[in-house]
Design an enzyme around this catalytic site. Structure first.
Site, mmCIF file in Angstrom:
data_model
loop_
_atom_site.group_PDB
_atom_site.id
_atom_site.type_symbol
_atom_site.label_atom_id
_atom_site.label_comp_id
_atom_site.label_asym_id
_atom_site.label_seq_id
_atom_site.Cartn_x
_atom_site.Cartn_y
_atom_site.Cartn_z
ATOM 1 N N ASP A 287 0.874 -1.163 0.000
ATOM 2 C CA ASP A 287 0.000 0.000 0.000
ATOM 3 C C ASP A 287 0.921 1.225 0.000
ATOM 4 O O ASP A 287 2.130 1.135 0.148
ATOM 5 C CB ASP A 287 -0.955 -0.025 1.202
ATOM 6 C CG ASP A 287 -2.168 0.856 0.942
ATOM 7 O OD1 ASP A 287 -3.200 0.654 1.577
ATOM 8 O OD2 ASP A 287 -2.074 1.752 0.070
HETATM 9 C C1 GLC Z 1 -4.216 4.386 -0.300
HETATM 10 C C2 GLC Z 1 -5.126 3.252 0.103
HETATM 11 C C3 GLC Z 1 -5.227 2.138 -0.905
HETATM 12 C C4 GLC Z 1 -5.091 2.713 -2.303
HETATM 13 C C5 GLC Z 1 -3.676 3.264 -2.436
HETATM 14 C C6 GLC Z 1 -3.438 3.902 -3.806
HETATM 15 O O1 GLC Z 1 -3.464 4.802 0.792
HETATM 16 O O2 GLC Z 1 -4.905 2.648 1.365
HETATM 17 O O3 GLC Z 1 -6.484 1.479 -0.714
HETATM 18 O O4 GLC Z 1 -5.306 1.702 -3.283
HETATM 19 O O5 GLC Z 1 -3.354 4.189 -1.403
HETATM 20 O O6 GLC Z 1 -4.270 4.980 -3.980
#
Ligand code: GLC
Length: 740
Positions: A287
């Site tokens: 993430d």
């Molecule tokens: C965010 C979220 C995740 C998302 C990623 C990219 O922090 O936790 O769900 O897909 O970053 O945007």
């Protein structure tokens, strides 16, 4: 009354999906990958493991400031997120393909959570439809639009089971039940990926956030998660396993620690369960920054150690963490990471690019003509409207104020009546508020010329300004019926938007009380991204409709339900608590050694609140009345290998045709470990004309009696079981059977 016309919609959309190339996901690209990797330098390999975000709509704190174009040209980026549009992606793809040494194409990703440009209801709302075909079609539509805008990868479905509505991210998921959550995960993966990843209108799915994120303590985002292995396996893992079995091409690990170890570096979670037990060999993306966050978590000293922990744990891509670019080459040179470990991740990434057809034609997703044709098409708006209608849950209709007949005048009041951006909810990708049909507009369009529709905002979503009350009360007094559009704003749920109080924010409840004093019939229309605490509202407002955030076609879908063009069929997928003090409250709780009994002291209870939910999982009303007979069993004894068939007669005893979600629950009365008082084990969404009856059957085998132990072994026991069938998880009478 509108009968669901799902087949028409699904047909026209899937026809488009078939226009891709061969079934590339079945093909093997090992030879091509080997040849390409033999030519790659270590730096180029590590570049493939680096993902960076565009600046257009970052979904985290942007740390890497140098331009993407430059780093693409240097072969330092393998995948990109938050860069969209056929023209924009084409230019960056051109740099990757024509201005780098090996011309390896990029993959473009975005959080297409509930639509790309045509926005569907937030996933928690969609889930309340219990309609897998429509949910799949919704994801399909999103894939068709996203892929036309140069994208090949969505970071969805979010499959985190959650029991705490204080957590803002419940709006992205499918609620509190792992069985339903698994079905919905499968539907969404199928919708996004179709059956051919090389088709120009399918995209990679990403099951997230692996795992246990929904158990964050206090409902506070990113907070500590400490749960037993048995609960992890029984409650949080099943939707991920369903997504993996459905062919999800990628997973994303979660920010949270799991019992002391952050998921990104958690070998039990990733190496043991995902890679070894499940044999899943897809791409894992961190993430946003979660590799680097092992430093503040306190288990990595610096980015180098964080990179070591993550790559050893087979996290293949570092999203916006800048740990792999800054440290992996050094770790390989120091012998702490083998090039073989790097190659393992790079092969997975290159395989995706081959399966997407990007090596055949890196520009097949950058088709500006197709982008214009499919985006916000009439068919997509109709699909979004259909999904939205089915997502609406009727909570109260005590005086049958709904469906509205032909009132002479309707007062539409409240801060959510005419608020386009709020209807889109969070994670609205490229949703355009200018394209939204608000609740007010939908009512105006459907009410027709003979009905006067007035509007008064009354108050804001938050704040203490009551100066608009008088105008709203005046509007109410001069109307036959009041539609009170209250709830949360879109940015009160979603990532980083957790609440410690769950009532109607600001002075909205005060406004509702002023409206009630007028004595006019009030329809409370809720727009919100999570269960709310509505004890006063339930007690004092006879008609309550949960509309969540319904997307681009919100107003039309709400009007279809209010005016009876569609009989609401939604059922809650997450319990609504009486108050925050009850949390967590959920239907599949344990019996305990001192189960609740009224008027008893030494039992599980509060002295100041009920123990059950205000509105339970599986609950939802209809304009008609569905009556259930007592379930009958083909046998009350199940020998090894037997199947018992449970049959229940369901009758539409009311005045409207309608759909009903018939739910099957089972309880294991004695097992090796304690078991929930009931568990969802089946459901059927049926349509009955008024007066019609149907026998609904469920086949029960040993599989429906199984449960998982902490070590992952799946067991079932002989003994007594209870079976429940009904239109909610609450208020059901059991029938018993024995498993021998
Ligand atoms: C965010 C979220 C995740 C998302 C990623 C990219 O922090 O936790 O769900 O897909 O970053 O945007």
């Amino acid at each position: 009354m509108m009968k669901p016309h799902k087949i028409l919609w699904l047909g026209c959309c899937l026809a488009v999906a078939g226009c891709g190339g061969d079934k590339s996901s079945a093909r093997n690209y090992d030879k091509e990958i080997d040849q390409l990797m033999d030519r790659m330098t270590l730096a180029e390999k590590i570049g493939q493991m680096n993902q960076v975000s565009g600046k257009s709509n970052p979904t985290g704190v942007l740390k890497q400031y140098s331009s993407i174009e430059g780093r693409v040209r240097e072969g330092k980026i393998g995948t990109v997120l938050n860069v969209t549009g056929a023209a924009t992606t084409r230019e960056l793809q051109r740099i990757a393909v024509e201005e780098t040494r090996l011309g390896i194409p990029l993959i473009f990703a975005l959080d297409v959570i509930h639509g790309y440009k045509t926005i569907s209801p937030v996933p928690l709302a969609e889930s309340c439809s219990w309609d897998m075909e429509t949910i799949e079609a919704s994801a399909r539509m999103a894939a068709v639009e996203a892929s036309a805008a140069g994208l090949q990868w969505t970071f969805a479905p979010m499959v985190d089971i959650a029991r705490d509505p204080r957590w803002g991210r419940v709006m992205e998921g499918a609620g509190e039940d792992p069985y339903l959550g698994s079905h919905i995960a499968r539907a969404r993966v199928r919708g996004f990926q179709g059956d051919d990843l090389s088709a120009p209108n399918t995209i990679l799915a990403c099951a997230k956030h692996f795992a246990g994120y929904g158990a964050s303590e206090g409902g506070r985002d990113y907070n500590t998660v400490d749960i037993s292995d048995q609960r992890l396996r029984e409650l949080y893992l099943p939707p991920f396993k369903a997504a993996a079995d459905a062919g999800a091409a990628t997973f994303m690990n979660s920010f949270n620690e799991l019992s002391g170890v952050p998921a990104t570096g958690n070998r039990f979670l990733v190496k043991q369960i995902l890679r070894n037990e499940w044999g899943w060999d897809g791409v894992i993306v961190s993430d946003w920054g979660s590799v680097a966050e092992m430093i503040p978590h306190g288990i990595a000293e610096d980015k180098k150690q964080a990179a070591l922990l993550a790559v050893k744990n087979e996290c293949d891509i570092d999203m916006e963490g800048n740990c792999y670019p800054s440290s992996l080459e050094e770790l390989v040179k120091e012998g702490k990471v083998s090039e073989k470990e790097i190659d393992r991740s790079v092969r997975r990434i290159l395989r995706l690019k081959y399966e997407l057809g990007l090596f055949d034609d890196p520009y097949r997703y950058c088709d500006e003509q197709r982008e214009k044709e499919v985006t916000l098409s009439a068919a997509h708006r109709e699909a979004a409207r259909d999904m939205a209608r089915k997502s609406i849950v009727l909570l109260e209709n005590r005086k049958s104020v709904l469906p509205l007949g032909k009132p002479r005048s309707i007062a539409v009041v409240g801060p959510l009546a005419d608020s386009p951006v709020d209807m889109l909810g969070e994670w609205r990708a490229k949703g355009d508020p200018k394209e939204v049909v608000t609740i007010l507009r939908g009512i105006e369009k459907t009410a027709g010329a003979g009905t006067r529709v007035t509007h008064a905002k009354g108050c804001d979503v938050t704040g203490s300004d009551r100066s608009g009350f008088a105008e709203a009360v005046r509007a109410a007094r001069s109307a036959d019926v009041v539609i009170a559009c209250l709830g949360e704003s879109a940015d009160m749920s979603g990532e980083g938007y957790c609440r410690s109080e769950l009532g109607l924010p600001g002075v909205q409840q005060e406004l509702l009380k002023e409206l009630k004093k007028t004595g006019k019939p009030i329809v409370l229309l809720l727009s919100n991204g999570r269960p709310l605490t509505l004890a006063w509202e339930k007690e004092n407002i006879e008609t309550i409709v949960e509309t969540w955030f319904l997307g681009t076609e919100a107003g039309n879908a709400v009007a279809d339900v209010l005016f009876g063009k569609y009989n609401p069929s939604g059922k809650l997928v997450m319990s609504f608590p009486y108050n925050v003090g009850q949390i967590p409250v959920y239907y599949n709780h344990k019996h305990t050694g001192r189960p609740f009994e009224p008027n008893q002291r030494y039992v599980m209870h509060y002295i100041d609140a009920p123990v059950d939910a205000l509105y339970p999982f599986g609950y939802g009303l209809s304009y008609t009345r569905f009556e259930y007979g007592e379930p009958t069993l083909s046998s009350d004894r199940m020998a090894a290998g037997d199947t018992i068939t449970a049959t229940v007669k369901v009758t539409n005893a009311g005045d409207y045709d309608g759909e009903e979600v018939v739910q099957l629950y089972i309880r294991d009365l004695k097992a090796q470990i304690t078991r929930p008082v009931k568990e969802l084990k089946g459901f059927r969404k049926i349509f009955l004309k008024k007066g019609e009856s149907a026998d609904v059957t469920f086949d029960i085998t040993r599989a429906e009696l199984e449960y998982v132990l902490a070590d992952g072994s799946v067991v079932s026991d002989p003994g007594e079981f209870e079976l429940f069938i009904g239109g909610s998880s609450a208020g059901l009478q059991p029938v018993r059977f024995s498993a021998l």
